[in-house]
Design a protein around this motif. Structure first.
Motif, PDB file in Angstrom:
ATOM      1  N   PRO A   1       0.782  -1.243   0.000  1.00 33.46           N
ATOM      2  CA  PRO A   1       0.000   0.000   0.000  1.00 33.46           C
ATOM      3  C   PRO A   1       0.812   1.291   0.000  1.00 33.46           C
ATOM      4  N   GLY A   2       2.031   1.289   0.519  1.00 34.48           N
ATOM      5  CA  GLY A   2       2.796   2.525   0.591  1.00 34.48           C
ATOM      6  C   GLY A   2       3.220   3.022  -0.781  1.00 34.48           C
ATOM      7  N   VAL A   3       3.310   4.334  -0.940  1.00 37.32           N
ATOM      8  CA  VAL A   3       3.764   4.951  -2.183  1.00 37.32           C
ATOM      9  C   VAL A   3       5.144   5.560  -1.950  1.00 37.32           C
ATOM     10  N   VAL A   4       6.116   5.140  -2.721  1.00 34.84           N
ATOM     11  CA  VAL A   4       7.478   5.663  -2.588  1.00 34.84           C
ATOM     12  C   VAL A   4       7.520   7.129  -2.992  1.00 34.84           C
ATOM     13  N   SER A   5       6.867   7.474  -4.101  1.00 35.14           N
ATOM     14  CA  SER A   5       6.833   8.871  -4.538  1.00 35.14           C
ATOM     15  C   SER A   5       5.766   9.069  -5.594  1.00 35.14           C
ATOM     16  N   HIS A   6       5.283  10.290  -5.677  1.00 32.01           N
ATOM     17  CA  HIS A   6       4.402  10.745  -6.752  1.00 32.01           C
ATOM     18  C   HIS A   6       5.247  11.622  -7.663  1.00 32.01           C
ATOM     19  N   ARG A   7       5.178  11.390  -8.969  1.00 30.97           N
ATOM     20  CA  ARG A   7       5.941  12.202  -9.913  1.00 30.97           C
ATOM     21  C   ARG A   7       5.057  12.568 -11.100  1.00 30.97           C
ATOM     22  N   GLU A   8       5.350  13.714 -11.703  1.00 30.88           N
ATOM     23  CA  GLU A   8       4.705  14.084 -12.957  1.00 30.88           C
ATOM     24  C   GLU A   8       5.680  13.791 -14.088  1.00 30.88           C
ATOM     25  N   GLN A   9       5.183  13.195 -15.176  1.00 30.01           N
ATOM     26  CA  GLN A   9       6.053  12.932 -16.315  1.00 30.01           C
ATOM     27  C   GLN A   9       5.625  13.789 -17.503  1.00 30.01           C
ATOM     28  N   PHE A  10       6.622  14.162 -18.305  1.00 27.81           N
ATOM     29  CA  PHE A  10       6.447  15.167 -19.343  1.00 27.81           C
ATOM     30  C   PHE A  10       6.972  14.674 -20.686  1.00 27.81           C
ATOM     31  N   LEU A  11       6.532  15.337 -21.737  1.00 32.78           N
ATOM     32  CA  LEU A  11       7.263  15.343 -22.989  1.00 32.78           C
ATOM     33  C   LEU A  11       8.267  16.481 -22.860  1.00 32.78           C
ATOM     34  N   ALA A  12       9.549  16.236 -23.114  1.00 26.86           N
ATOM     35  CA  ALA A  12      10.565  17.291 -23.031  1.00 26.86           C
ATOM     36  C   ALA A  12      11.319  17.363 -24.350  1.00 26.86           C
ATOM     37  N   LEU A  13      11.733  18.569 -24.726  1.00 24.50           N
ATOM     38  CA  LEU A  13      12.463  18.798 -25.972  1.00 24.50           C
ATOM     39  C   LEU A  13      13.842  19.380 -25.671  1.00 24.50           C
ATOM     40  N   ARG A  14      14.806  19.055 -26.518  1.00 29.40           N
ATOM     41  CA  ARG A  14      16.151  19.619 -26.378  1.00 29.40           C
ATOM     42  C   ARG A  14      16.124  21.127 -26.592  1.00 29.40           C
ATOM     43  N   ARG A  15      17.052  21.797 -25.958  1.00 26.32           N
ATOM     44  CA  ARG A  15      17.145  23.255 -26.072  1.00 26.32           C
ATOM     45  C   ARG A  15      17.780  23.653 -27.407  1.00 26.32           C
ATOM     46  N   ASN A  16      16.993  23.528 -28.483  1.00 22.44           N
ATOM     47  CA  ASN A  16      17.429  23.965 -29.802  1.00 22.44           C
ATOM     48  C   ASN A  16      16.628  25.191 -30.227  1.00 22.44           C
ATOM     49  N   ALA A  17      17.045  25.815 -31.304  1.00 24.52           N
ATOM     50  CA  ALA A  17      16.381  27.025 -31.783  1.00 24.52           C
ATOM     51  C   ALA A  17      14.913  26.756 -32.063  1.00 24.52           C
ATOM     52  N   GLY A  18      14.048  27.593 -31.488  1.00 27.99           N
ATOM     53  CA  GLY A  18      12.614  27.497 -31.722  1.00 27.99           C
ATOM     54  C   GLY A  18      11.892  26.502 -30.841  1.00 27.99           C
ATOM     55  N   MET A  19      12.630  25.659 -30.130  1.00 34.53           N
ATOM     56  CA  MET A  19      11.979  24.630 -29.336  1.00 34.53           C
ATOM     57  C   MET A  19      11.252  25.206 -28.130  1.00 34.53           C
ATOM     58  N   ASP A  20      11.724  26.310 -27.586  1.00 34.72           N
ATOM     59  CA  ASP A  20      11.049  26.911 -26.433  1.00 34.72           C
ATOM     60  C   ASP A  20       9.630  27.328 -26.800  1.00 34.72           C
ATOM     61  N   LEU A  21       9.452  27.852 -27.996  1.00 36.43           N
ATOM     62  CA  LEU A  21       8.122  28.264 -28.428  1.00 36.43           C
ATOM     63  C   LEU A  21       7.252  27.051 -28.759  1.00 36.43           C
ATOM     64  N   LEU A  22       7.869  26.023 -29.311  1.00 38.60           N
ATOM     65  CA  LEU A  22       7.123  24.803 -29.598  1.00 38.60           C
ATOM     66  C   LEU A  22       6.653  24.148 -28.301  1.00 38.60           C
ATOM     67  N   VAL A  23       7.490  24.180 -27.271  1.00 37.06           N
ATOM     68  CA  VAL A  23       7.111  23.628 -25.966  1.00 37.06           C
ATOM     69  C   VAL A  23       5.902  24.370 -25.409  1.00 37.06           C
ATOM     70  N   GLN A  24       5.884  25.689 -25.544  1.00 34.46           N
ATOM     71  CA  GLN A  24       4.749  26.474 -25.047  1.00 34.46           C
ATOM     72  C   GLN A  24       3.464  26.115 -25.796  1.00 34.46           C
ATOM     73  N   ARG A  25       3.576  25.982 -27.113  1.00 35.59           N
ATOM     74  CA  ARG A  25       2.400  25.629 -27.907  1.00 35.59           C
ATOM     75  C   ARG A  25       1.921  24.216 -27.581  1.00 35.59           C
ATOM     76  N   PHE A  26       2.867  23.300 -27.398  1.00 39.51           N
ATOM     77  CA  PHE A  26       2.499  21.926 -27.040  1.00 39.51           C
ATOM     78  C   PHE A  26       1.760  21.918 -25.708  1.00 39.51           C
ATOM     79  N   SER A  27       2.258  22.661 -24.744  1.00 41.59           N
ATOM     80  CA  SER A  27       1.648  22.699 -23.419  1.00 41.59           C
ATOM     81  C   SER A  27       0.224  23.230 -23.487  1.00 41.59           C
ATOM     82  N   ALA A  28       0.033  24.302 -24.252  1.00 41.33           N
ATOM     83  CA  ALA A  28      -1.301  24.902 -24.360  1.00 41.33           C
ATOM     84  C   ALA A  28      -2.283  23.945 -25.028  1.00 41.33           C
ATOM     85  N   GLU A  29      -1.831  23.272 -26.090  1.00 39.12           N
ATOM     86  CA  GLU A  29      -2.719  22.345 -26.802  1.00 39.12           C
ATOM     87  C   GLU A  29      -2.994  21.099 -25.965  1.00 39.12           C
ATOM     88  N   LEU A  30      -1.983  20.632 -25.219  1.00 39.49           N
ATOM     89  CA  LEU A  30      -2.185  19.479 -24.338  1.00 39.49           C
ATOM     90  C   LEU A  30      -3.218  19.801 -23.269  1.00 39.49           C
TER      91      LEU A  30
END
Length: 274
Positions: free
Chosen positions: A197-226
């Protein structure tokens, strides 16, 4: 120019750039049922289906690779992948990865025992002197990962960990609650293995993208659509199909760090080789 319009333009340019080069967004992940299910070249799962739907809505073509978790992390490190599905946030990866604000799903790490060799588990101290089956490169909780009370023994797959458990090669094993239940059914171990019955931990899992050009904006759009998709009946249907659970309304996620200790309430992968 409104911020929303700027994000739309930036994401469109990123899509056009990928298409112009004839490239797809390269996403790696490990089979992790019911989140990612790979069965005879057919791929499905709660987080896989959700990610595919969101990228389709954004006009992004994706090339998927399904590999052992440590190999996935290595490909990210070496620049051979653009992103990874179902990864936890960890400070040591902040210089490499960008995370949406909206997680894909929640993970609850729990212990499994062989019914022939039961063990009590209410705190890490109960694990003193035991050998615990783990997965290579996974993060469970800071306290669990650094504890010297017990021995952590990795196995090449979750199925192998259950095999070691029923053969007495490990005393207990730890994995996500839903993943463990799916494997128990797959291997027909209901009469041999049970969840503690015990839970070792609760975690949130994500889709993550490498820090390349334009990826920061794509991450924001992905988050909003998700976030938008999670409010739709279609997402609730995916949750019910893959987990058997009913989702009445989207979960509210906060920016608070994940729990590190033991939680005795069962509610609803990972690693760092970096």
């Amino acid at each position: 120019m409104p911020q929303t319009f700027r994000l739309l333009i930036a994401t469109l340019l990123a899509c056009l750039s990928l298409n112009a080069l004839g490239e797809k967004l390269r996403i790696v992940t490990e089979p992790w049922s019911p989140y990612i299910i790979v069965d005879d070249q057919h791929v499905s799962g709660l987080d896989y289906d959700t990610t595919s739907i969101v990228f389709q809505r954004l006009g992004i073509d994706v090339q998927w690779q399904f590999l052992p978790w440590k190999r996935c992390l290595m490909m990210l490190q070496q620049g051979d992948a653009d992103g990874i599905l179902d990864i936890f946030q960890a400070s040591e990866r902040d210089n490499l990865l960008l995370y949406p604000t909206e997680p894909m799903s929640d993970v609850n790490y729990v212990m499994y025992q062989a019914n022939a060799r039961p063990h009590a588990f209410d705190s890490l101290d109960d694990l003193r002197g035991l050998t615990i089956g783990v997965s290579p490169g996974y993060l469970y909780s800071p306290e669990f990962d650094s504890s010297t009370l017990f021995t952590r023994e990795p196995a090449p797959s979750h199925e192998a960990n259950f095999g070691k458990l029923i053969r007495g090669r490990v005393d207990l094993m730890v994995t996500d609650r839903l993943v463990g239940q799916a494997i128990i059914d797959q291997l027909k171990l209901r009469d041999q293995v049970s969840q503690l019955p015990g839970v070792v931990s609760h975690r949130e899992q994500f889709l993550a993208l490498r820090r390349n050009a334009g990826m920061d904006l794509l991450v924001q759009r992905f988050s909003a659509e998700l976030k938008r998709f999670k409010r739709e009946p279609a997402y609730a249907q995916l949750v019910a199909r893959y987990t058997g659970e009913t989702r009445v309304a989207p979960a509210t996620h906060s920016a608070t760090p994940p729990a590190a200790g033991i939680d005795k309430t069962v509610e609803q992968h990972e690693s760092s080789a970096l």
